[in-house]
Every structure is written in structure tokens, then in C-alpha cells.
Design a protein around this motif. Structure first.
Motif, PDB file in Angstrom:
ATOM      1  N   GLU A  55     -15.650  -8.284  15.408  1.00  0.00           N
ATOM      2  CA  GLU A  55     -14.385  -9.021  15.498  1.00  0.00           C
ATOM      3  C   GLU A  55     -13.612  -8.912  14.187  1.00  0.00           C
ATOM      4  O   GLU A  55     -14.200  -8.848  13.101  1.00  0.00           O
ATOM      5  CB  GLU A  55     -14.671 -10.483  15.825  1.00  0.00           C
ATOM      6  N   ALA A  56     -12.309  -8.874  14.269  1.00  0.00           N
ATOM      7  CA  ALA A  56     -11.461  -8.823  13.072  1.00  0.00           C
ATOM      8  C   ALA A  56     -11.814  -9.966  12.130  1.00  0.00           C
ATOM      9  O   ALA A  56     -12.009 -11.111  12.557  1.00  0.00           O
ATOM     10  CB  ALA A  56      -9.996  -8.912  13.475  1.00  0.00           C
ATOM     11  N   GLY A  57     -11.912  -9.625  10.830  1.00  0.00           N
ATOM     12  CA  GLY A  57     -12.219 -10.642   9.830  1.00  0.00           C
ATOM     13  C   GLY A  57     -13.690 -10.924   9.639  1.00  0.00           C
ATOM     14  O   GLY A  57     -14.058 -11.728   8.779  1.00  0.00           O
ATOM     15  N   THR A  77      -5.365  -6.821  16.958  1.00  0.00           N
ATOM     16  CA  THR A  77      -5.774  -8.049  17.641  1.00  0.00           C
ATOM     17  C   THR A  77      -4.810  -8.463  18.752  1.00  0.00           C
ATOM     18  O   THR A  77      -5.163  -9.273  19.609  1.00  0.00           O
ATOM     19  CB  THR A  77      -5.904  -9.199  16.625  1.00  0.00           C
ATOM     20  N   ARG A  78      -3.601  -7.885  18.750  1.00  0.00           N
ATOM     21  CA  ARG A  78      -2.645  -8.178  19.828  1.00  0.00           C
ATOM     22  C   ARG A  78      -2.786  -7.208  20.984  1.00  0.00           C
ATOM     23  O   ARG A  78      -2.197  -7.410  22.045  1.00  0.00           O
ATOM     24  CB  ARG A  78      -1.218  -8.129  19.282  1.00  0.00           C
ATOM     25  N   PHE A  79      -3.578  -6.156  20.779  1.00  0.00           N
ATOM     26  CA  PHE A  79      -3.755  -5.136  21.815  1.00  0.00           C
ATOM     27  C   PHE A  79      -4.916  -5.475  22.746  1.00  0.00           C
ATOM     28  O   PHE A  79      -4.905  -5.125  23.931  1.00  0.00           O
ATOM     29  CB  PHE A  79      -4.000  -3.778  21.153  1.00  0.00           C
ATOM     30  N   THR A  80      -5.925  -6.158  22.221  1.00  0.00           N
ATOM     31  CA  THR A  80      -7.101  -6.511  23.013  1.00  0.00           C
ATOM     32  C   THR A  80      -7.434  -7.980  22.810  1.00  0.00           C
ATOM     33  O   THR A  80      -7.058  -8.586  21.810  1.00  0.00           O
ATOM     34  CB  THR A  80      -8.330  -5.679  22.583  1.00  0.00           C
ATOM     35  N   ALA A 122      -7.035   1.287  26.042  1.00  0.00           N
ATOM     36  CA  ALA A 122      -7.230   0.065  26.823  1.00  0.00           C
ATOM     37  C   ALA A 122      -8.480   0.186  27.696  1.00  0.00           C
ATOM     38  O   ALA A 122      -9.263  -0.765  27.812  1.00  0.00           O
ATOM     39  CB  ALA A 122      -6.005  -0.211  27.688  1.00  0.00           C
ATOM     40  N   ALA A 123      -8.691   1.374  28.288  1.00  0.00           N
ATOM     41  CA  ALA A 123      -9.884   1.594  29.108  1.00  0.00           C
ATOM     42  C   ALA A 123     -11.144   1.528  28.245  1.00  0.00           C
ATOM     43  O   ALA A 123     -12.159   0.939  28.649  1.00  0.00           O
ATOM     44  CB  ALA A 123      -9.791   2.946  29.816  1.00  0.00           C
ATOM     45  N   LEU A 124     -11.089   2.115  27.053  1.00  0.00           N
ATOM     46  CA  LEU A 124     -12.226   2.067  26.146  1.00  0.00           C
ATOM     47  C   LEU A 124     -12.563   0.622  25.777  1.00  0.00           C
ATOM     48  O   LEU A 124     -13.740   0.239  25.731  1.00  0.00           O
ATOM     49  CB  LEU A 124     -11.924   2.875  24.882  1.00  0.00           C
ATOM     50  N   ALA A 125     -11.536  -0.173  25.524  1.00  0.00           N
ATOM     51  CA  ALA A 125     -11.761  -1.579  25.194  1.00  0.00           C
ATOM     52  C   ALA A 125     -12.436  -2.309  26.346  1.00  0.00           C
ATOM     53  O   ALA A 125     -13.396  -3.055  26.154  1.00  0.00           O
ATOM     54  CB  ALA A 125     -10.442  -2.254  24.822  1.00  0.00           C
ATOM     55  N   VAL A 126     -11.952  -2.104  27.566  1.00  0.00           N
ATOM     56  CA  VAL A 126     -12.542  -2.783  28.726  1.00  0.00           C
ATOM     57  C   VAL A 126     -14.019  -2.414  28.869  1.00  0.00           C
ATOM     58  O   VAL A 126     -14.877  -3.281  29.069  1.00  0.00           O
ATOM     59  CB  VAL A 126     -11.765  -2.415  30.009  1.00  0.00           C
ATOM     60  N   VAL A 127     -14.321  -1.128  28.749  1.00  0.00           N
ATOM     61  CA  VAL A 127     -15.698  -0.665  28.923  1.00  0.00           C
ATOM     62  C   VAL A 127     -16.600  -1.201  27.818  1.00  0.00           C
ATOM     63  O   VAL A 127     -17.685  -1.736  28.082  1.00  0.00           O
ATOM     64  CB  VAL A 127     -15.744   0.877  28.961  1.00  0.00           C
TER      65      VAL A 127
END
Length: 250
Positions: A55-57, A77-80, A122-127
Motif C-alpha cells: 500500500e502507498a506509504g 492511489t486514484r487509479f485503484t 486496470a485488469a492487472l490491478a483486479v487480478v
């Protein structure tokens, strides 16, 4: 404007541990070689079959025991949405690895992502967010007190030979009973359980490094029996050493 997600692909030489803390959600992984990650009092190895979602931070410590090629991705952090946990290490499936490979084209720059690239990230994030819900058990404690950290360091240095708990305790200046209590209090594990995990982690590093025969690796990490090594490896990873090595390869 910096891209909302980008791939970080670099070939890096061996490097001692350094502290990192980034302002994006960080998918940390390698396409060749192995990264070492330490955070939250625990330590992991990241060969090409595994990744860490941070996670960021969230502060982490990363070291490079041998030359490595990274295949990481950073998400705005605004993308996912936030990851399921501040830090999770998990095994990558073939879909995640294919998406990582496809995303390599888009590194850090000010040009916006194409619609196709945004869809890929976006697909990579979901997976990977979903995979992060099933953490890998291949982890060892890092220790909090100087004595336990030193005991862990000495144990790791002696994996290839005979390792005696009494000798380790003497080196750190504690009675065996006191050191055993430290292990229980700081790691919730016995020294022998930690030793077994360290041997498996060392084997994973060797499996990722090249084509050294599995039998030789078993002896290198302190096993005198291939069957005992295979059993310990399967118990912790769910796969044989040969199957695990195959998961590193395209």
C-alpha cells in the motif's frame, strides 16, 4: 502529468538492503533473479513466481542478493482502490504474469496512457488485488530484538552445514532456554521451525538463480536426504522443488 500507472523494469546489480516508501500502491516483483523484502517484522523472497503488493506509504526494506531484473508496477492511489492489506506477498498466476509482461511497454513518463494501456493496468490491478487475498506462507520472521536478529543472521549463515541451537545461543550471549523464549515471544515459532523455513527460502533463491540440480540444492541448504527436502518444500509451498522452478519459467 505523470501516468496513473506505470511499469518499472530495470536490471539491477547486487545491492545491500535499503529502505523504501513510495506514494503509490506498489506491485513489487522480478522477471529474473530474486528480490528480498523485509517489513512488519517478517522477511520474504520474491522470485519471478511471487509478488508483493504494498500500500502507498507503507515502509519496506528491499535487498538484491544477486543481479535481478524487476518487473514491478506502481499505481496512482486514484487509479485503484487500496490493497486488501498494507502488505501482502502471494504467488502470481499465469494471467497476472501475462498482464505484467504486456504492461512493460509503459514506463514512467508524462504522456498519458492510451485507452488500451489503461485497460491492461486496470485488469492487472483486479487480478493481483484478488490474488493478494491469499497470502503465501513462505515467510520467515525478521525479529525485533538485537539478540534475535543476530540469532536469525547466524542461523542463515550456517544453513549449508551443521547448525546447533546451543551454538547460536552462545554466540548471541543467551542461555538456550532464554533464546528459545525469545523465539516464541517474537516470532510465535520455534527455532527449528524457523530453520526449516530458512532452508526452503534459500532453496527457492537457488532454484530461481539457474539450473543447479535439485539434489545439489538440497545439500547446499543443509538437507542430507532428498526425500526430506522434497517433503519440507512441499509442506511449505504446496509444490515440489521441480514444480516450483517450472513456475518461474515462461
Amino acid at each position: 502529468m505523470t501516468r496513473r500507472a506505470y511499469s518499472f523494469v530495470r536490471t539491477l546489480a547486487s545491492e545491500l538492503a535499503r529502505d523504501l516508501c513510495v506514494d503509490r500502491h506498489y506491485l513489487l516483483c522480478a522477471s529474473a533473479g530474486t528480490l528480498r523484502l523485509e517489513a512488519q517484522g517478517q522477511a520474504w523472497l520474491l522470485p519471478p513466481a511471487r509478488a508483493a503488493l504494498i500500500e502507498a506509504g507503507q515502509p519496506i526494506r528491499v535487498s538484491i542478493p544477486r543481479p535481478v531484473t524487476t518487473a514491478s508496477v506502481l499505481f496512482d492511489t486514484r487509479f485503484t482502490p487500496p490493497p486488501p492489506a498494507p502488505l501482502t506477498v502471494f504467488d502470481l498466476n499465469p494471467l497476472a504474469r501475462a498482464l505484467l509482461t504486456e504492461c512493460r511497454t509503459w514506463g514512467e513518463c508524462d504522456e498519458p496512457l492510451t485507452a488500451y494501456a489503461e485497460t491492461l493496468f486496470a485488469a492487472l490491478a483486479v487480478v493481483t488485488w484478488r490474488l493478494a487475498q491469499q497470502p503465501s506462507p513462505v515467510v520467515v520472521p525478521a525479529g525485533r530484538s538485537p539478540e534475535l536478529r543476530r540469532a536469525l543472521e547466524l542461523t542463515e549463515q550456517r544453513l549449508g552445514g551443521e547448525v546447533r541451537f546451543e551454538d547460536v545461543a552462545a554466540k548471541v550471549g543467551l542461555a538456550p532456554r532464554s533464546l528459545a523464549r525469545r523465539f516464541e515471544e517474537e516470532t510465535s515459532m520455534t527455532w527449528r521451525a524457523v530453520l526449516r523455513r530458512m532452508r526452503v527460502l534459500a532453496a527457492i533463491e537457488e532454484l530461481a538463480a539457474g539450473d543447479t540440480p535439485v539434489t545439489k540444492i538440497a545439500f547446499m541448504v543443509g538437507y542430507t536426504s532428498l526425500s526430506a527436502f522434497n517433503a519440507a518444500f512441499r509442506e511449505l509451498t504446496g509444490r515440489t522443488p521441480t514444480e516450483y522452478r517450472a513456475s518461474f519459467r515462461p
